[in-house]
Design an enzyme around this catalytic site. Structure first.
Site, PDB file in Angstrom:
ATOM      1  N   GLU A 196       2.912   6.347  -2.063  1.00  0.00           N
ATOM      2  CA  GLU A 196       4.064   7.242  -2.065  1.00  0.00           C
ATOM      3  C   GLU A 196       4.882   7.224  -3.337  1.00  0.00           C
ATOM      4  O   GLU A 196       5.279   8.258  -3.840  1.00  0.00           O
ATOM      5  CB  GLU A 196       4.989   6.864  -0.887  1.00  0.00           C
TER       6      GLU A 196
ATOM      7  N   CYS B  64      -0.314  -0.348   6.238  1.00  0.00           N
ATOM      8  CA  CYS B  64       0.800  -0.804   5.411  1.00  0.00           C
ATOM      9  C   CYS B  64       1.650  -1.781   6.209  1.00  0.00           C
ATOM     10  O   CYS B  64       2.515  -1.390   6.982  1.00  0.00           O
ATOM     11  CB  CYS B  64       1.663   0.360   4.919  1.00  0.00           C
TER      12      CYS B  64
ATOM     13  N   LEU C 248       0.830  -1.216   0.000  1.00  0.00           N
ATOM     14  CA  LEU C 248       0.000   0.000   0.000  1.00  0.00           C
ATOM     15  C   LEU C 248       0.859   1.258   0.000  1.00  0.00           C
ATOM     16  O   LEU C 248       0.505   2.259  -0.615  1.00  0.00           O
ATOM     17  CB  LEU C 248      -0.923   0.002   1.218  1.00  0.00           C
ATOM     18  N   CYS C 249       2.007   1.201   0.709  1.00  0.00           N
ATOM     19  CA  CYS C 249       2.808   2.426   0.791  1.00  0.00           C
ATOM     20  C   CYS C 249       3.449   2.776  -0.553  1.00  0.00           C
ATOM     21  O   CYS C 249       3.655   3.941  -0.865  1.00  0.00           O
ATOM     22  CB  CYS C 249       3.852   2.322   1.899  1.00  0.00           C
ATOM     23  N   THR C 250       3.716   1.761  -1.371  1.00  0.00           N
ATOM     24  CA  THR C 250       4.196   2.034  -2.730  1.00  0.00           C
ATOM     25  C   THR C 250       3.124   2.772  -3.523  1.00  0.00           C
ATOM     26  O   THR C 250       3.400   3.749  -4.228  1.00  0.00           O
ATOM     27  CB  THR C 250       4.556   0.714  -3.449  1.00  0.00           C
TER      28      THR C 250
END
Lengths: 454, 183
Positions: free
Chosen positions: A220, B112, A215-217
């Site tokens: 961001e 995350c 999710l952070c990819t």
């Protein structure tokens, strides 16, 4: 004119000419009980009843193939309606059919074209049918695109399976399945004889895990068009439509995700976001190829015929087809998982009807094949006892002093699943086991449904 | 098998309407594996479970985490778990139901955590996931940001990050965002 058409008809060979070559003549590859003759052909028409699960790319082909192969009693189940994008390969559907249930149109079209075939459509979810609905069929042919649906049908088909006291499957309870699947230029066809060949669950590891981006990819550092689409689909949607779930079948929702993905892609200078790619990423679609469906379906229809008539040995047991570079097919014989929770025999335990749940758990510890301590017990979705977490232990503790027979709804015999710790070579390992519990001296009403078939 | 089909078909005709079969829903292999995972949970005191649909629905449950160390000490954070019938082929779906100022959890509750998505393997279990979540509170990390602002503050000024976390947990604004009290 009339004379010539009569003349032509007389010239035409029997409709079953090709089938007859398989069914009317002896052969070297036939099954042990194969008896060639017209009776076999007639019986195939009269008594073999096949359910086709799915009326999409594979389902359309399967219905046509099975009908042309000589099966006369077919049913088809599918929950979807026809979409414009189906028309290139789901050849039973026409433009004016868009919006109509696939199962109904597919059944109608095949019956129009092939006389003597009866196809009953079911426009509903597979879960909407009682389990007994599925027991009515001789063979179940699967033309599905999801693991969930295959797993569900496999579970249902295996639930009819019973074993004798030597742990051999009772033939009359075996529900054969033929499963096809395609992804682009690749496909598979397999035969599942529960209790004899591996079931879907024995080999679920064959399915590669779905690719999931961190999710952070997405949030961001997006690098690809798929990242931008998944950002719009998984993060942005929730942010804007608080609490409203995303519906992949709603074109407005899909358009919204596409528009957001385009904005995101522009922001990061990433090319390649299109509407159809958005659909592909969100619904995890791989383009379907008509010829792959035709090839896989033909293999499945042939296997269905072989199972029914024993005119040849069946595929043993998993065929893979790859047409992406040249052509490659291979058959692999996978092995059953003896301890499979779905198709395995389980461990047979005879019990006195007066036994309490606590006593039953003590028995599991002493049982030579189990030596199971710290057991948790579940029966038909009811958790009879849970060792952990504390909140569940508390909720189920009062069951310990109750009779197991009553807790199991006074069934003379049934499957119970237990898990706990067992020692193997002085090492404690955790395990999950299927138990076949039989209560001594209780009249076997449940025996009735299968004893007759023996 | 046609002989068998024939026999069965004839029997069916004879036995019409005498079916005593009570339709039962079978437990999926996923449910059974989950049953094992749950009955073997071994959680620290700071993590407790809730089953809103009762003891027989294990596929939907909640976990309360009360970190006993680090920036989030004293807070209580609720996570919802939804487990698919093809578990463990697919990871459980986890959302944080408590609005939290955290670099790795966004304001919609997306988390995350690598083992929930790209690094999920069927050998992992519910216990690993809960420990993973617990770990996010004792060691939030600014390298995998979902809340960009919180991550930047943690990286550049841990003191301010600490006071922002305190303010959010006691119920208050951090920047433009209001966080309900969760202590």
């Amino acid at each position: 004119m009339a004379d010539t058409s009569v003349h032509l008809q007389q010239q035409q060979p029997s409709r079953s000419r090709d089938l007859d070559k398989l069914l009317l003549r002896p052969g070297n590859l036939v099954g042990p009980r194969f008896e060639p003759g017209t009776e076999l052909r007639d019986d195939l028409q009269a008594f073999a009843k096949v359910l086709v699960v799915g009326a999409g790319g594979l389902g359309c082909e399967l219905l046509k193939d099975l009908a042309l192969t000589g099966f006369c009693n077919l049913e088809v189940i599918d929950m979807d309606r026809i979409e414009v994008t189906n028309l290139n390969r789901q050849f039973l559907f026409r433009l004016e059919d868009v919006g109509k249930p696939k199962a109904e149109v597919a059944a109608k079209r095949v019956m129009e074209r092939i006389s003597g075939v009866d196809i009953v459509p079911h426009f509903c979810r597979i879960e909407d049918k009682d389990i007994e609905f599925y027991n009515d069929f001789s063979i179940i042919a699967l033309g599905l695109d999801s693991i969930e649906a295959r797993s569900y049908i496999n579970n249902v088909a295996c639930s009819f399976l019973e074993y004798d006291s030597d742990d051999n499957p009772r033939e009359e309870t075996i529900k054969p399945m033929v499963d096809g699947g395609t992804e682009g230029f690749k496909g598979h066809a397999r035969v599942i004889m529960p209790g004899i060949t591996p079931c879907f669950e024995c080999t679920i590891w064959l399915f590669p895990p779905q690719v999931k981006f961190p999710l952070c990819t997405l949030a961001e550092t997006p690098r690809t068009a798929a990242h931008c689409i998944e950002y719009a689909h998984l993060i942005k949607w929730d942010e804007v439509h608080r609490g409203v779930p995303f519906d992949p079948d709603n074109p407005n929702n899909m358009k919204w995700v596409y528009d957001e993905a385009v904005k995101r892609a522009e922001l990061f200078g990433i090319p390649g976001v299109t509407y159809s790619f958005t659909q592909g990423v969100v619904k995890n679609i791989i383009p379907a190829i008509a010829s792959t469906n035709a090839i896989i379906s033909a293999a499945c229809a042939l296997e269905t015929l072989k199972i029914a008539t024993e005119c040849s040995k069946t595929l043993s047991n998993y065929l893979t087809y790859n047409g992406s570079e040249g052509l490659h097919t291979k058959v692999t014989e996978f092995e059953r998982d003896r301890d499979c929770l779905v198709c395995g025999p389980g461990i047979r335990i005879e019990l006195d009807p007066s036994i309490t749940l606590q006593k039953f758990m003590d028995l599991l510890e002493e049982h030579p094949k189990l030596q199971l301590s710290k057991a948790s017990v579940t029966h038909r979705g009811k958790n009879l006892y849970m060792q952990a977490p504390p909140v569940l232990e508390e909720m189920t503790r009062s069951n310990l002093t109750l009779s197991l027979f009553n807790l199991m709804g006074k069934l003379p015999k049934d499957i119970v699943h237990v898990n706990g710790m067992t020692s193997k070579n002085d090492q404690k390992t955790s395990c999950l086991r299927k138990l076949h519990v039989v209560f001594k001296g209780v009249d076997g009403v449940a025996d009735m449904d299968t004893a007759g078939g023996a | 098998m046609i002989k068998l089909f024939k026999v069965k078909e004839k029997q069916r005709e004879l036995a019409e309407n005498t079916s005593n079969g009570v339709p039962v829903k079978k437990q999926s292999a996923g449910e059974l594996r989950l049953h094992k995972d749950i009955s073997e949970l071994n959680l620290p005191k700071s993590c407790t479970m809730q089953f809103p649909n009762g003891k027989d629905d294990l596929m939907n449950f909640e976990v309360l985490i009360r970190p006993d160390d680090g920036y989030y000490l004293g807070g209580t954070f609720l996570f919802s778990f939804h487990v698919s019938p093809i578990y463990p082929h697919e990871a459980p779906k986890v959302k944080c139901k408590t609005k939290v100022y955290h670099p790795n959890i966004d304001l919609e509750g997306n988390v995350c955590l690598n083992i929930l998505r790209e690094d999920w393997k069927p050998v992992l279990n519910i216990n690993t996931v809960i420990y993973g979540l617990y770990h996010l509170f004792t060691e939030p990390n600014y390298e995998d940001p979902l809340n960009h602002d919180a991550a930047a503050v943690l990286r550049d000024n841990p003191k301010i990050f600490e006071s922002n976390v305190r303010r959010a947990m006691s119920g208050g604004y951090v920047g433009q965002t209001f966080f309900p009290r969760c202590m």
